[in-house]
Design an enzyme around this catalytic site. Structure first.
Site, mmCIF file in Angstrom:
data_model
loop_
_atom_site.group_PDB
_atom_site.id
_atom_site.type_symbol
_atom_site.label_atom_id
_atom_site.label_comp_id
_atom_site.label_asym_id
_atom_site.label_seq_id
_atom_site.Cartn_x
_atom_site.Cartn_y
_atom_site.Cartn_z
ATOM 1 C CB ALA A 189 -0.910 12.181 -23.608
ATOM 2 C CE LYS A 217 -4.099 9.550 -25.084
ATOM 3 N NZ LYS A 217 -4.498 10.141 -23.834
ATOM 4 C CG ASP A 268 -2.304 17.326 -21.568
ATOM 5 O OD1 ASP A 268 -1.898 15.973 -21.266
ATOM 6 O OD2 ASP A 268 -3.535 17.554 -21.859
ATOM 7 C CG HIS A 319 -16.969 13.371 -28.381
ATOM 8 N ND1 HIS A 319 -16.886 14.702 -27.634
ATOM 9 C CD2 HIS A 319 -15.655 12.845 -27.996
ATOM 10 C CE1 HIS A 319 -15.626 14.723 -26.951
ATOM 11 N NE2 HIS A 319 -15.186 13.482 -27.188
ATOM 12 C CE1 TYR A 358 -4.063 1.955 0.628
ATOM 13 C CE2 TYR A 358 -2.546 3.383 1.598
ATOM 14 C CZ TYR A 358 -3.759 3.354 1.161
ATOM 15 O OH TYR A 358 -4.647 4.231 1.017
ATOM 16 C CG PHE A 379 -7.005 15.824 -24.486
ATOM 17 C CD1 PHE A 379 -6.565 15.466 -25.797
ATOM 18 C CD2 PHE A 379 -7.656 14.998 -23.481
ATOM 19 C CE1 PHE A 379 -7.117 14.146 -26.201
ATOM 20 C CE2 PHE A 379 -8.114 13.591 -24.029
ATOM 21 C CZ PHE A 379 -7.672 13.432 -25.584
ATOM 22 C CG ASP A 380 -11.482 15.180 -25.364
ATOM 23 O OD1 ASP A 380 -10.806 14.797 -24.557
ATOM 24 O OD2 ASP A 380 -11.972 14.624 -26.063
HETATM 25 C C1 LIG Z 1 -5.507 10.929 -23.491
HETATM 26 C C2 LIG Z 1 -5.297 12.441 -23.056
HETATM 27 C C3 LIG Z 1 -5.950 12.632 -21.860
HETATM 28 C C4 LIG Z 1 -6.786 11.916 -20.968
HETATM 29 O O1 LIG Z 1 -6.117 10.600 -20.576
HETATM 30 P P1 LIG Z 1 -6.915 9.563 -20.230
HETATM 31 O O2 LIG Z 1 -5.866 8.607 -19.924
HETATM 32 O O3 LIG Z 1 -7.652 8.980 -21.462
HETATM 33 O O4 LIG Z 1 -7.849 9.906 -18.995
HETATM 34 C C5 LIG Z 1 -5.371 14.020 -21.519
HETATM 35 N N1 LIG Z 1 -4.683 14.843 -22.246
HETATM 36 C C6 LIG Z 1 -3.992 14.349 -23.605
HETATM 37 C C7 LIG Z 1 -3.411 15.186 -24.301
HETATM 38 C C8 LIG Z 1 -4.445 13.049 -23.873
HETATM 39 O O5 LIG Z 1 -4.046 12.545 -25.163
#
Ligand SMILES: *Cc1c(COP(=O)(O)O)cnc(C)c1O
Length: 462
Positions: free
Chosen positions: A217, A258, A215, A452, A72, A124-125
């Site tokens: 990813a 990603k 951000d 969406h 933990y 990002f959304d």
């Molecule tokens: C995929 C993504 C997110 C959200 O991540 P999840 O793992 O799907 O929750 C946030 N920002 C960017 C740039 C992303 O590509």
């Protein structure tokens, strides 16, 4: 003599996929209200709805999973992950979270403020959704070349429009709570951001004393484009580039689904000790104790290895070239795509593909439906449904500039033969494009920026 290079791996485990008939797929589409998010994955032949969490893991990642320490507090898996993250991000404080949007939630709570503005190249959304919930207003300041679907070449269509950022801050700095740079920029085609642009944005942010966040990813794909396209970085290795990218920001978030080459997980990373303490508190409330934050020990170990595999130059060359391969096949067939192809998928221009379908009848969504119907290939709309919104004052529809269908390519999953199937199918639909009519939106959820996922449609020609 230099020979062609193929995938820098061979296949050890296979997953069967199923072909279906067109009649069957039409039935599936009707049941799903023409929203491919509502299809069963087993009814999809080639799945390009996302590149998120769909990676094939390597033998070393599966081996690392056996070492997972499920303690933990203070698990060994956490310390292995922390070491791997520090190596790539060059930042000292690491808070794991269960996936990227949990990290978005964290920045929305730690940095975003109600009634204030968060400026991004293109948010990002899931950050947009979290900002909406907090009452913070996201603004996109990507350069004009990144906003339109013109085919003109620009090496870094994800760049921030710095003169626009500066003049906005000169007038409204006190209303801006943070600047978020998304690398690569998902919504306009997986387009990269240059190091020069990150550096210059950070200078403007510092001048106005506004915290900057990355951000990240797709940090490795972005770094690869820098190596390929930015003068002076040809001979610099990928990790040196990623470390420089992060050297300009205070904090970073990552969906590790990603470029982390894993199926679940996320990160919040920072160099600000005070912010780190706040992130720890947030994690304890919403995610889990600070040394796992919603991830299992085994998942942290898989990520520790995946991050390192993701910055391998041979892997990245294969990855980026497979996306380009699909783009080239589509261009040969006249299919209008956003160029140059980006890091994680090919984006088809919905308006150019179906010029007779107006944006309020969802041309890119119509194309998504046609592609599944014809070939069992599942892509995703990034256009009028995903980014359409209502004017808060007048209630009128505002349609996005970019109207696309994204064909996201999973990492290390499909071969170039699969790419050929997609290109054939789209080429055939393009030949018959005049026969298609638009769609009508018949259901949407309350959070507009995420509608969406659950929207329902009807075919207008039905
Ligand atoms: C995929 C993504 C997110 C959200 O991540 P999840 O793992 O799907 O929750 C946030 N920002 C960017 C740039 C992303 O590509």
């Amino acid at each position: 003599m230099k020979y062609m290079t193929a995938e820098p791996f061979r296949i050890k485990t296979v997953e069967p996929i199923k072909q279906t008939t067109k009649d069957y797929r039409q039935k599936c589409l009707a049941e799903a209200q023409y929203n491919v998010f509502k299809l069963r994955a087993e009814d999809v032949y080639i799945d390009c709805i996302t590149d998120s969490g769909t990676t094939a893991m390597s033998q070393n990642q599966w081996a690392a999973i056996m070492r997972g320490d499920e303690s933990y507090a203070g698990s060994q898996s956490f310390y292995r992950l922390k070491e791997s993250v520090e190596d790539i991000f060059g930042m000292p404080y690491v808070q794991p979270v269960h996936q990227g949007r949990a990290a978005d939630h964290m920045i929305a709570k730690l940095y975003a403020k109600p009634g204030k503005y968060a400026i991004g190249n293109m948010h990002f959304d899931t950050f947009r959704g979290n900002a909406e919930v907090v009452g913070c207003i996201p603004l996109d300041f990507v350069i004009p070349e990144g906003r339109s679907a013109n085919q003109e070449y620009h090496p870094f269509k994800g760049n921030m429009d710095i003169p626009r950022l500066r003049s906005y801050l000169e007038a409204h700095a006190s209303e801006v709570c943070c600047i978020i740079m998304t690398v690569t920029c998902n919504n306009n085609g997986g387009q990269p951001v240059s190091l020069e642009n990150i550096r210059e944005t950070s200078k403007v942010a510092a001048e106005f004393n506004i915290p900057m966040i990355m951000d990240s990813a797709r940090l490795a794909e972005n770094a690869y484009f820098i190596k390929m396209r930015e003068p002076g970085y040809e001979d610099v290795d990928i990790k040196t580039i990623t470390r420089e990218m992060f050297s300009y920001v205070e904090s970073a978030v990552m969906s590790s689904k990603k470029d982390g080459l894993v199926n679940i997980g996320g990160l919040f990373v920072t160099r600000n000790e005070d912010i780190f303490h706040q992130a720890n508190q947030h994690s304890i409330v919403y995610e889990g104790f600070t040394t796992y934050g919603g991830m299992s020990g085994r998942d942290m170990d898989a990520l520790a290895v995946g991050l390192q595999e993701g910055v391998d130059a041979a892997y990245l060359e294969y990855r980026i070239n497979q996306v380009k391969y699909l783009g080239d096949r589509l261009k040969e067939k006249g299919v209008p795509i956003i160029e140059p192809t980006g890091g994680h998928g090919v984006y088809v221009d919905g308006r150019k593909f179906f010029p007779h379908i107006p944006q309020h009848e969802f041309p890119s969504q119509r194309l998504v439906v046609a592609l599944y119907e014809e070939a069992g290939v599942r892509a995703v709309e990034i256009g009028a449904c995903a980014f359409g919104k209502k004017d808060p004052e007048t209630g009128e529809d505002i349609w996005p500039e970019l109207e696309t269908m994204r064909i996201a390519i999973s990492r290390r999953v499909y071969t170039d033969n699969h790419m050929d199937v997609i290109a054939e199918a789209l080429g055939d639909i393009y030949k018959n494009r005049d026969q298609y009519k638009g769609m009508r939106l018949v259901f949407e959820g309350p959070i507009t920026s995420l509608r969406h996922f659950t929207a329902g449609f009807e075919l207008i020609d039905a």
